[in-house]
Design a protein around this motif. Structure first.
Motif, PDB file in Angstrom:
ATOM      1  N   UNK A  34       0.820  -1.212   0.000  1.00 46.24           N
ATOM      2  CA  UNK A  34       0.000   0.000   0.000  1.00 46.24           C
ATOM      3  C   UNK A  34       0.857   1.267   0.000  1.00 46.24           C
ATOM      4  N   UNK A  35       2.017   1.199  -0.585  1.00 48.01           N
ATOM      5  CA  UNK A  35       2.894   2.383  -0.658  1.00 48.01           C
ATOM      6  C   UNK A  35       2.168   3.493  -1.404  1.00 48.01           C
ATOM      7  N   UNK A  36       2.178   4.681  -0.807  1.00 43.36           N
ATOM      8  CA  UNK A  36       1.495   5.826  -1.411  1.00 43.36           C
ATOM      9  C   UNK A  36       2.441   6.955  -1.796  1.00 43.36           C
ATOM     10  N   UNK A  37       3.714   6.813  -1.480  1.00 40.56           N
ATOM     11  CA  UNK A  37       4.667   7.843  -1.861  1.00 40.56           C
ATOM     12  C   UNK A  37       5.967   7.711  -1.104  1.00 40.56           C
ATOM     13  N   UNK A  38       6.837   8.690  -1.343  1.00 39.60           N
ATOM     14  CA  UNK A  38       8.136   8.725  -0.690  1.00 39.60           C
ATOM     15  C   UNK A  38       8.433  10.163  -0.288  1.00 39.60           C
ATOM     16  N   UNK A  39       8.962  10.341   0.913  1.00 37.09           N
ATOM     17  CA  UNK A  39       9.219  11.683   1.447  1.00 37.09           C
ATOM     18  C   UNK A  39      10.344  12.415   0.717  1.00 37.09           C
ATOM     19  N   UNK A  40      11.100  11.716  -0.083  1.00 38.38           N
ATOM     20  CA  UNK A  40      12.123  12.396  -0.894  1.00 38.38           C
ATOM     21  C   UNK A  40      11.491  13.110  -2.094  1.00 38.38           C
ATOM     22  N   UNK A  41      10.279  12.716  -2.419  1.00 38.97           N
ATOM     23  CA  UNK A  41       9.605  13.265  -3.594  1.00 38.97           C
ATOM     24  C   UNK A  41       8.477  14.229  -3.255  1.00 38.97           C
ATOM     25  N   UNK A  42       7.803  13.999  -2.125  1.00 39.17           N
ATOM     26  CA  UNK A  42       6.681  14.840  -1.701  1.00 39.17           C
ATOM     27  C   UNK A  42       6.689  14.956  -0.186  1.00 39.17           C
ATOM     28  N   UNK A  43       5.989  15.969   0.325  1.00 37.18           N
ATOM     29  CA  UNK A  43       5.854  16.098   1.773  1.00 37.18           C
ATOM     30  C   UNK A  43       4.847  15.074   2.277  1.00 37.18           C
ATOM     31  N   UNK A  44       4.893  14.811   3.572  1.00 37.68           N
ATOM     32  CA  UNK A  44       3.933  13.889   4.161  1.00 37.68           C
ATOM     33  C   UNK A  44       2.505  14.392   3.937  1.00 37.68           C
ATOM     34  N   UNK A  45       2.297  15.678   4.083  1.00 37.65           N
ATOM     35  CA  UNK A  45       0.956  16.237   3.871  1.00 37.65           C
ATOM     36  C   UNK A  45       0.490  16.009   2.435  1.00 37.65           C
ATOM     37  N   UNK A  46       1.365  16.205   1.461  1.00 35.22           N
ATOM     38  CA  UNK A  46       0.989  15.980   0.065  1.00 35.22           C
ATOM     39  C   UNK A  46       0.609  14.519  -0.169  1.00 35.22           C
ATOM     40  N   UNK A  47       1.349  13.625   0.436  1.00 31.98           N
ATOM     41  CA  UNK A  47       1.071  12.191   0.272  1.00 31.98           C
ATOM     42  C   UNK A  47      -0.202  11.809   1.014  1.00 31.98           C
ATOM     43  N   UNK A  48      -0.268  12.155   2.289  1.00 31.79           N
ATOM     44  CA  UNK A  48      -1.331  11.663   3.169  1.00 31.79           C
ATOM     45  C   UNK A  48      -2.691  12.281   2.860  1.00 31.79           C
ATOM     46  N   UNK A  49      -2.701  13.469   2.296  1.00 32.81           N
ATOM     47  CA  UNK A  49      -3.966  14.129   1.971  1.00 32.81           C
ATOM     48  C   UNK A  49      -4.167  14.249   0.466  1.00 32.81           C
ATOM     49  N   UNK A  50      -3.418  13.463  -0.293  1.00 36.22           N
ATOM     50  CA  UNK A  50      -3.478  13.507  -1.751  1.00 36.22           C
ATOM     51  C   UNK A  50      -4.616  12.681  -2.336  1.00 36.22           C
ATOM     52  N   UNK A  51      -4.669  12.672  -3.663  1.00 34.04           N
ATOM     53  CA  UNK A  51      -5.753  12.006  -4.394  1.00 34.04           C
ATOM     54  C   UNK A  51      -5.837  10.509  -4.105  1.00 34.04           C
ATOM     55  N   UNK A  52      -4.688   9.828  -4.075  1.00 33.02           N
ATOM     56  CA  UNK A  52      -4.722   8.380  -3.843  1.00 33.02           C
ATOM     57  C   UNK A  52      -5.321   8.063  -2.487  1.00 33.02           C
ATOM     58  N   UNK A  53      -4.854   8.749  -1.447  1.00 33.56           N
ATOM     59  CA  UNK A  53      -5.369   8.472  -0.109  1.00 33.56           C
ATOM     60  C   UNK A  53      -6.857   8.800  -0.004  1.00 33.56           C
ATOM     61  N   UNK A  54      -7.269   9.914  -0.591  1.00 30.52           N
ATOM     62  CA  UNK A  54      -8.694  10.258  -0.527  1.00 30.52           C
ATOM     63  C   UNK A  54      -9.533   9.246  -1.302  1.00 30.52           C
TER      64      UNK A  54
END
Length: 99
Positions: A34-54
């Protein structure tokens, strides 16, 4: 009669960050299914509140667990617990207002 499976609280409460910066939705996701991103590429907020998570959260709310991350159909969701129904309703209302 079995109880209806609730939306998993992990998708709202517990982003799991690996030492290499990979972010997943679940403490049981040792293979990063269930990987949704990497902190080297985006902030945690961008990942956690992004389109995939929603999208995954809405799938959980609607009972479409097969659409809420590859690991979710095989999950023992009780590890994270169910997300409280009042919080689910408030989240859905916020998301629908921003669309």
């Amino acid at each position: 009669m079995s109880k209806k499976r609730p939306a998993c609280a992990g998708l709202w409460n517990t982003p799991m960050v690996q030492v290499n910066g990979d972010v997943t939705t679940c403490c049981l996701d040792e293979h990063l299914e269930n990987k949704v991103g990497n902190l080297r590429e985006k902030t945690l907020a961008q990942i956690w509140f992004g389109k995939t998570m929603n999208r995954w959260r809405m799938a959980q709310v609607e009972g479409r667990f097969e659409d809420s991350g590859p690991l979710c159909t095989r999950c023992n969701w009780q590890s994270a617990g169910g997300y409280p129904e009042d919080k689910v309703k408030a989240w859905v209302e916020r998301v629908r207002k921003t669309r």
